[in-house]
Design an enzyme around this catalytic site. Structure first.
Site, mmCIF file in Angstrom:
data_model
loop_
_atom_site.group_PDB
_atom_site.id
_atom_site.type_symbol
_atom_site.label_atom_id
_atom_site.label_comp_id
_atom_site.label_asym_id
_atom_site.label_seq_id
_atom_site.Cartn_x
_atom_site.Cartn_y
_atom_site.Cartn_z
ATOM 1 N N ARG A 1 7.224 -8.042 -13.317
ATOM 2 C CA ARG A 1 6.517 -9.290 -13.618
ATOM 3 C C ARG A 1 5.738 -9.202 -14.923
ATOM 4 O O ARG A 1 5.798 -10.104 -15.770
ATOM 5 C CB ARG A 1 5.587 -9.642 -12.454
ATOM 6 C CG ARG A 1 6.288 -10.017 -11.163
ATOM 7 C CD ARG A 1 5.337 -10.081 -9.977
ATOM 8 N NE ARG A 1 4.862 -8.754 -9.574
ATOM 9 C CZ ARG A 1 3.996 -8.539 -8.586
ATOM 10 N NH1 ARG A 1 3.495 -9.582 -7.918
ATOM 11 N NH2 ARG A 1 3.635 -7.315 -8.264
ATOM 12 N N ASP B 1 6.202 -10.576 -5.740
ATOM 13 C CA ASP B 1 6.793 -9.334 -6.237
ATOM 14 C C ASP B 1 8.302 -9.281 -6.005
ATOM 15 O O ASP B 1 8.871 -10.104 -5.294
ATOM 16 C CB ASP B 1 6.112 -8.145 -5.553
ATOM 17 C CG ASP B 1 6.316 -6.837 -6.303
ATOM 18 O OD1 ASP B 1 6.958 -6.864 -7.375
ATOM 19 O OD2 ASP B 1 5.835 -5.798 -5.827
ATOM 20 N N TYR C 1 0.810 -1.219 0.000
ATOM 21 C CA TYR C 1 0.000 0.000 0.000
ATOM 22 C C TYR C 1 0.847 1.276 0.000
ATOM 23 O O TYR C 1 0.498 2.247 -0.694
ATOM 24 C CB TYR C 1 -0.981 -0.020 1.172
ATOM 25 C CG TYR C 1 -2.131 -0.967 0.926
ATOM 26 C CD1 TYR C 1 -3.174 -0.624 0.066
ATOM 27 C CD2 TYR C 1 -2.171 -2.219 1.531
ATOM 28 C CE1 TYR C 1 -4.224 -1.492 -0.181
ATOM 29 C CE2 TYR C 1 -3.218 -3.101 1.287
ATOM 30 C CZ TYR C 1 -4.241 -2.731 0.434
ATOM 31 O OH TYR C 1 -5.278 -3.600 0.187
ATOM 32 N N CYS D 1 1.038 -5.933 -13.331
ATOM 33 C CA CYS D 1 1.400 -6.398 -11.995
ATOM 34 C C CYS D 1 1.071 -5.249 -11.045
ATOM 35 O O CYS D 1 0.035 -4.600 -11.229
ATOM 36 C CB CYS D 1 2.868 -6.828 -11.940
ATOM 37 S SG CYS D 1 4.023 -5.621 -12.593
ATOM 38 N N LYS D 2 1.904 -4.977 -10.067
ATOM 39 C CA LYS D 2 1.581 -3.864 -9.165
ATOM 40 C C LYS D 2 1.911 -2.519 -9.804
ATOM 41 O O LYS D 2 1.081 -1.602 -9.822
ATOM 42 C CB LYS D 2 2.341 -4.007 -7.849
ATOM 43 C CG LYS D 2 2.007 -2.914 -6.836
ATOM 44 C CD LYS D 2 2.884 -3.008 -5.602
ATOM 45 C CE LYS D 2 4.322 -2.649 -5.917
ATOM 46 N NZ LYS D 2 5.171 -2.651 -4.697
ATOM 47 N N ALA D 3 3.137 -2.397 -10.343
ATOM 48 C CA ALA D 3 3.583 -1.123 -10.914
ATOM 49 C C ALA D 3 3.800 -1.183 -12.416
ATOM 50 O O ALA D 3 4.105 -0.164 -13.026
ATOM 51 C CB ALA D 3 4.873 -0.674 -10.222
ATOM 52 N N GLY D 4 3.667 -2.366 -13.009
ATOM 53 C CA GLY D 4 3.921 -2.482 -14.445
ATOM 54 C C GLY D 4 5.388 -2.353 -14.783
ATOM 55 O O GLY D 4 5.749 -1.775 -15.817
ATOM 56 N N ARG D 5 6.248 -2.919 -13.949
ATOM 57 C CA ARG D 5 7.694 -2.798 -14.156
ATOM 58 C C ARG D 5 8.380 -4.134 -14.439
ATOM 59 O O ARG D 5 9.138 -4.250 -15.386
ATOM 60 C CB ARG D 5 8.360 -2.165 -12.929
ATOM 61 C CG ARG D 5 7.892 -0.772 -12.599
ATOM 62 C CD ARG D 5 8.682 -0.211 -11.434
ATOM 63 N NE ARG D 5 10.092 -0.015 -11.771
ATOM 64 C CZ ARG D 5 11.050 0.178 -10.868
ATOM 65 N NH1 ARG D 5 10.758 0.136 -9.572
ATOM 66 N NH2 ARG D 5 12.292 0.378 -11.245
#
Length: 337
Positions: free
Chosen positions: A170, A133, A55, A164-168
């Protein structure tokens, strides 16, 4: 007094087998309903850290997205591929307007903000590949499944959103694997291409290793199979005829004896009937005229060469042994009238 031999149960054997393969202090073992899950210490610590940082990092990304125009939530990296960060429920209608008909989620359950039921209500297929992650990559099987999912949608003109979470890391791993297989790119070229569109993408060592492994297994191995299949189409006898002791036959060396060539010779029966015998590679002509002997000998050699080629063609699956080809005696009677 009864003596009963104690034997290990299946569960005890399974636990002992796991204990033998686990180093002390290096791995944590969880047993649940007979299923044994072995976690490395690194994986367990990263999992705890990822949960704690989810978060805070999500808020950080949202703030940067609001303040920086170049910090986009998603980017179109191909005609039918969007690469980006974890979507919110309010983003689903906008994704649908962009033509998204499939979503690949590489988040773990605690990172997922949109349930599959919401995607389904918008007629969007949802593929979930839960991947931890930071330092971890999807499995080879999961990558193949995701690449096939993207390719199937693209072949129908449908867009897939990979996140994924940030698009970096995975999600970028999946996109690069798709590009190397279906866009004929090398891993390095695909990585540079994606970074030129979405500069903040960054692969961990394990993720880059997964890309390279996928490239070697799925792309290079496929090309090798195609090369082998093409080589298999070449008949073996083509290579065999060009090697060894086989003499290539030239049709121009054949000389045909016609009736006009025999004009002017004596019609006496004792001299006109000539017997020619061919035994192996030797041809004997009982003729007084030397030119007649030469003509018949050339014809015999040409016939022998052609018969040899036909015989070799029937044995295309056998390797030439280098042995001399033997043929039975052939008797030819040439009568001159």
């Amino acid at each position: 007094m009864y003596i009963k031999e104690l034997t290990e149960t299946d569960e005890e054997k399974r636990e002992r087998s796991v204990e033998d393969n686990v180093d002390d202090g290096d791995k944590a073992v969880l047993v649940s309903r007979g299923n044994v899950i072995v976690l490395t210490t690194k994986r367990a610590l990263v999992g705890v850290g990822a949960r704690a940082l989810f978060y805070p990092t999500l808020v950080y990304n949202v703030v940067r997205n609001k303040l920086e125009s170049e910090f986009r939530w998603w980017d179109r990296v191909a005609e039918f591929i969007l690469l980006g960060a974890v979507p919110f429920p309010s983003d689903v209608p906008q994704l649908k307007e962009l033509g998204v008909c499939g979503v690949i989620t590489l988040n773990e359950p605690y990172e997922t903000l949109v349930p599959s039921s919401l995607y389904k209500s918008y007629c969007i297929d949802h593929l979930v590949i839960a991947t931890r992650d930071y330092c971890f990559a999807p499995s080879m099987e999961a990558i193949c499944q995701a690449v096939e999912f993207i390719h199937r949608n693209a072949s129908l003109g449908k867009t897939t959103y990979v996140h994924c979470k940030a698009g970096r890391g995975r999600s970028t791993t999946i996109v690069i694997c798709y590009l190397v297989q279906h866009k004929n790119m090398t891993p390095e070229a695909a990585y540079s291409y994606v970074r030129s569109i979405r500069p903040r993408v960054l692969l961990a060592a394990a993720q880059w290793k997964a890309v390279v492994e996928y490239y070697h297994v799925k792309v290079l191995n496929t090309q090798s199979c195609l090369t082998d299949a093409t080589s298999a189409l070449i008949p073996r006898n083509v290579k065999q005829v060009c090697s060894g002791n086989v003499v290539v036959f030239d049709d121009g060396s054949m000389v045909v004896v016609t009736h006009s060539d025999l004009e002017g010779y004596n019609d006496d029966d004792s001299r006109s009937r000539r017997s020619v015998k061919v035994n192996g590679n030797e041809l004997w002509a009982a003729a007084a005229d030397l030119s007649m002997v030469y003509r018949v000998k050339v014809v015999g050699q040409a016939a022998m060469a052609r018969i040899s080629c036909l015989w070799l063609g029937l044995r295309e699956d056998q390797k030439l042994s280098g042995k001399n080809l033997s043929m039975g005696g052939i008797s030819v009677d040439i009568s001159v009238y």
